[in-house]
Design a protein around this motif. Sequence first.
Motif, PDB file in Angstrom:
ATOM      1  N   PHE A  11       0.834  -1.200   0.000  1.00 22.93           N
ATOM      2  CA  PHE A  11       0.000   0.000   0.000  1.00 22.93           C
ATOM      3  C   PHE A  11       0.876   1.261   0.000  1.00 22.93           C
ATOM      4  O   PHE A  11       1.981   1.262   0.539  1.00 22.93           O
ATOM      5  CB  PHE A  11      -0.938   0.002   1.211  1.00 22.93           C
ATOM      6  N   PRO A  12       0.401   2.364  -0.598  1.00 19.36           N
ATOM      7  CA  PRO A  12       1.175   3.613  -0.609  1.00 19.36           C
ATOM      8  C   PRO A  12       1.141   4.289   0.760  1.00 19.36           C
ATOM      9  O   PRO A  12       0.067   4.615   1.271  1.00 19.36           O
ATOM     10  CB  PRO A  12       0.483   4.460  -1.676  1.00 19.36           C
ATOM     11  N   VAL A  13       2.303   4.496   1.345  1.00 14.98           N
ATOM     12  CA  VAL A  13       2.348   5.013   2.708  1.00 14.98           C
ATOM     13  C   VAL A  13       1.829   6.441   2.792  1.00 14.98           C
ATOM     14  O   VAL A  13       1.244   6.841   3.807  1.00 14.98           O
ATOM     15  CB  VAL A  13       3.779   4.905   3.285  1.00 14.98           C
ATOM     16  N   ALA A  47       1.052  -5.666   7.468  1.00 12.57           N
ATOM     17  CA  ALA A  47       1.232  -5.339   6.051  1.00 12.57           C
ATOM     18  C   ALA A  47       2.357  -4.333   5.896  1.00 12.57           C
ATOM     19  O   ALA A  47       2.452  -3.372   6.668  1.00 12.57           O
ATOM     20  CB  ALA A  47      -0.058  -4.775   5.463  1.00 12.57           C
ATOM     21  N   ASN A  48       3.212  -4.562   4.908  1.00 14.34           N
ATOM     22  CA  ASN A  48       4.294  -3.632   4.602  1.00 14.34           C
ATOM     23  C   ASN A  48       3.883  -2.720   3.456  1.00 14.34           C
ATOM     24  O   ASN A  48       3.327  -3.177   2.450  1.00 14.34           O
ATOM     25  CB  ASN A  48       5.567  -4.390   4.216  1.00 14.34           C
ATOM     26  N   SER A  49       4.161  -1.424   3.602  1.00 16.45           N
ATOM     27  CA  SER A  49       3.924  -0.483   2.523  1.00 16.45           C
ATOM     28  C   SER A  49       4.930  -0.731   1.408  1.00 16.45           C
ATOM     29  O   SER A  49       5.878  -1.512   1.562  1.00 16.45           O
ATOM     30  CB  SER A  49       4.059   0.956   3.025  1.00 16.45           C
ATOM     31  N   ILE A  50       4.762  -0.047   0.303  1.00 18.47           N
ATOM     32  CA  ILE A  50       5.690  -0.174  -0.806  1.00 18.47           C
ATOM     33  C   ILE A  50       7.098   0.249  -0.393  1.00 18.47           C
ATOM     34  O   ILE A  50       8.090  -0.176  -0.975  1.00 18.47           O
ATOM     35  CB  ILE A  50       5.201   0.655  -2.020  1.00 18.47           C
ATOM     36  N   ASP A  51       7.201   1.069   0.669  1.00 18.29           N
ATOM     37  CA  ASP A  51       8.492   1.532   1.164  1.00 18.29           C
ATOM     38  C   ASP A  51       9.001   0.705   2.338  1.00 18.29           C
ATOM     39  O   ASP A  51      10.010   1.052   2.942  1.00 18.29           O
ATOM     40  CB  ASP A  51       8.372   2.998   1.596  1.00 18.29           C
ATOM     41  N   GLY A  52       8.278  -0.359   2.680  1.00 17.05           N
ATOM     42  CA  GLY A  52       8.751  -1.243   3.735  1.00 17.05           C
ATOM     43  C   GLY A  52       8.312  -0.878   5.133  1.00 17.05           C
ATOM     44  O   GLY A  52       8.764  -1.487   6.106  1.00 17.05           O
ATOM     45  N   ILE A  53       7.423   0.113   5.284  1.00 20.74           N
ATOM     46  CA  ILE A  53       6.917   0.476   6.612  1.00 20.74           C
ATOM     47  C   ILE A  53       5.820  -0.510   7.002  1.00 20.74           C
ATOM     48  O   ILE A  53       4.868  -0.729   6.253  1.00 20.74           O
ATOM     49  CB  ILE A  53       6.381   1.916   6.620  1.00 20.74           C
ATOM     50  N   GLU A  54       5.943  -1.118   8.164  1.00 23.01           N
ATOM     51  CA  GLU A  54       5.036  -2.182   8.592  1.00 23.01           C
ATOM     52  C   GLU A  54       3.922  -1.637   9.475  1.00 23.01           C
ATOM     53  O   GLU A  54       4.176  -0.897  10.427  1.00 23.01           O
ATOM     54  CB  GLU A  54       5.820  -3.259   9.342  1.00 23.01           C
ATOM     55  N   ILE A  55       2.692  -2.006   9.145  1.00 22.72           N
ATOM     56  CA  ILE A  55       1.527  -1.621   9.934  1.00 22.72           C
ATOM     57  C   ILE A  55       0.813  -2.895  10.380  1.00 22.72           C
ATOM     58  O   ILE A  55       0.468  -3.749   9.551  1.00 22.72           O
ATOM     59  CB  ILE A  55       0.553  -0.741   9.126  1.00 22.72           C
ATOM     60  N   SER A  56       0.589  -3.032  11.672  1.00 24.21           N
ATOM     61  CA  SER A  56      -0.091  -4.214  12.211  1.00 24.21           C
ATOM     62  C   SER A  56      -1.591  -3.963  12.302  1.00 24.21           C
ATOM     63  O   SER A  56      -2.031  -2.851  12.604  1.00 24.21           O
ATOM     64  CB  SER A  56       0.454  -4.549  13.607  1.00 24.21           C
ATOM     65  N   PRO A  57      -2.402  -4.981  12.038  1.00 24.01           N
ATOM     66  CA  PRO A  57      -3.858  -4.804  12.093  1.00 24.01           C
ATOM     67  C   PRO A  57      -4.365  -4.782  13.528  1.00 24.01           C
ATOM     68  O   PRO A  57      -3.755  -5.361  14.431  1.00 24.01           O
ATOM     69  CB  PRO A  57      -4.382  -6.027  11.342  1.00 24.01           C
ATOM     70  N   ASP A  58      -5.502  -4.133  13.728  1.00 27.49           N
ATOM     71  CA  ASP A  58      -6.174  -4.168  15.032  1.00 27.49           C
ATOM     72  C   ASP A  58      -6.950  -5.455  15.211  1.00 27.49           C
ATOM     73  O   ASP A  58      -7.157  -5.907  16.336  1.00 27.49           O
ATOM     74  CB  ASP A  58      -7.127  -2.969  15.152  1.00 27.49           C
ATOM     75  N   ARG A  59      -7.417  -6.041  14.091  1.00 26.95           N
ATOM     76  CA  ARG A  59      -8.115  -7.320  14.113  1.00 26.95           C
ATOM     77  C   ARG A  59      -7.540  -8.183  13.009  1.00 26.95           C
ATOM     78  O   ARG A  59      -7.117  -7.689  11.966  1.00 26.95           O
ATOM     79  CB  ARG A  59      -9.624  -7.137  13.896  1.00 26.95           C
ATOM     80  N   LYS A 156      -7.362   8.245  -6.622  1.00 31.37           N
ATOM     81  CA  LYS A 156      -5.977   7.851  -6.790  1.00 31.37           C
ATOM     82  C   LYS A 156      -5.301   7.914  -5.424  1.00 31.37           C
ATOM     83  O   LYS A 156      -5.937   8.229  -4.417  1.00 31.37           O
ATOM     84  CB  LYS A 156      -5.292   8.779  -7.791  1.00 31.37           C
ATOM     85  N   SER A 157      -4.023   7.639  -5.359  1.00 27.60           N
ATOM     86  CA  SER A 157      -3.339   7.606  -4.073  1.00 27.60           C
ATOM     87  C   SER A 157      -2.897   9.010  -3.658  1.00 27.60           C
ATOM     88  O   SER A 157      -3.053   9.986  -4.395  1.00 27.60           O
ATOM     89  CB  SER A 157      -2.127   6.676  -4.152  1.00 27.60           C
ATOM     90  N   GLY A 158      -2.338   9.109  -2.468  1.00 22.82           N
ATOM     91  CA  GLY A 158      -1.737  10.356  -2.006  1.00 22.82           C
ATOM     92  C   GLY A 158      -2.749  11.433  -1.690  1.00 22.82           C
ATOM     93  O   GLY A 158      -3.774  11.204  -1.039  1.00 22.82           O
TER      94      GLY A 158
END
Length: 315
Positions: A11-13, A47-59, A156-158
């Motif tokens: 995903f786009p950060v 999930a890792n963003s396209i730049d490698g930043i990791e976001i953990s889900p709440d569920r 679109k993104s951004g």
Amino acid sequence: MHICLILAPGFPVLTYVLLREVISIANAQAGQALFSVEIRTVTGAAANSIDGIEISPDRMDWSDPPGWDLVILCAGAKPLHRLPMGLRGFLARAEQAGATLAGFDGGVTILAALGYLDGYQAVHPNSTTEEEAEILARVASCGQIFSFDRGRLTAKSGLAAGDALLAWIARVLAPDVAKQISDRLSLGRFREDGDTRHLPRAEDPVLARMQSIMVTHLGDTLPLTQIAFDLDLSPKQLRLRCRKGLGQTPTQVYLKLRLDRAEQLVRDTVLSVEEVAQATGFTSPSAFTRSFKSHFGAPPRVIRKTAPDNRSRPN
């Protein structure tokens, strides 16, 4: 109101950061939690963003706490890879409960693949594979940066995703609430020393409209000939009017808007210098850094290090 944000790998950060910022500002402006946000991921794992930043889900499942008002699918490239079986049913139940279904960038392709954009108009992603293009061919394309067609919100993104979320807030709450958020997000930011920086106030409604157009296109910058055309002026007329009303040329106004947004992103987000440059319409990180240093007296990395909230964030 309850928002479910579903992230797909890659995903786009910038989209993620702007969505969270819009919601944070909305809650701060109201002095209460107008919106709650729950993060889920397509895979059920971090999930890792396209730049490698990791976001953990709440569920990590597709069970349904009641009362979703907005469900957003945020994805980048290859959005259809390993879609879970439970996602279609989750979206169906959310739609039946009255939620708006949203797709940003590759999330539009996911909604289309699952049949949720049949008969709707939507914004198509910029880049698609042959398979994705065939799926999107069934969906009427919107030429705008975002589309709100009945219960479907696509963008679109951004920055376009931020505009789309503001449009939804204007619809479900009030236009004035969305405008207050937009003003704080786009034209100024409250600082700890009490200073709020804004553009020169445009008493001329044409110049105010010019500023609004520029704010909407900070990342996908428009040529001044196009802005003048949209204002029913020639480029020369716009320059003269801008100098008289604001004491600056349109080019200077546009550059200041972009640099002020860039400085905000440098201080307040985890975006890299390259991502900030892209989000504010610069052709390269080096060109961005030169303009930034000339305007603020220091390069982006130095400004970031002096921001207390960002000292632990990547450059």
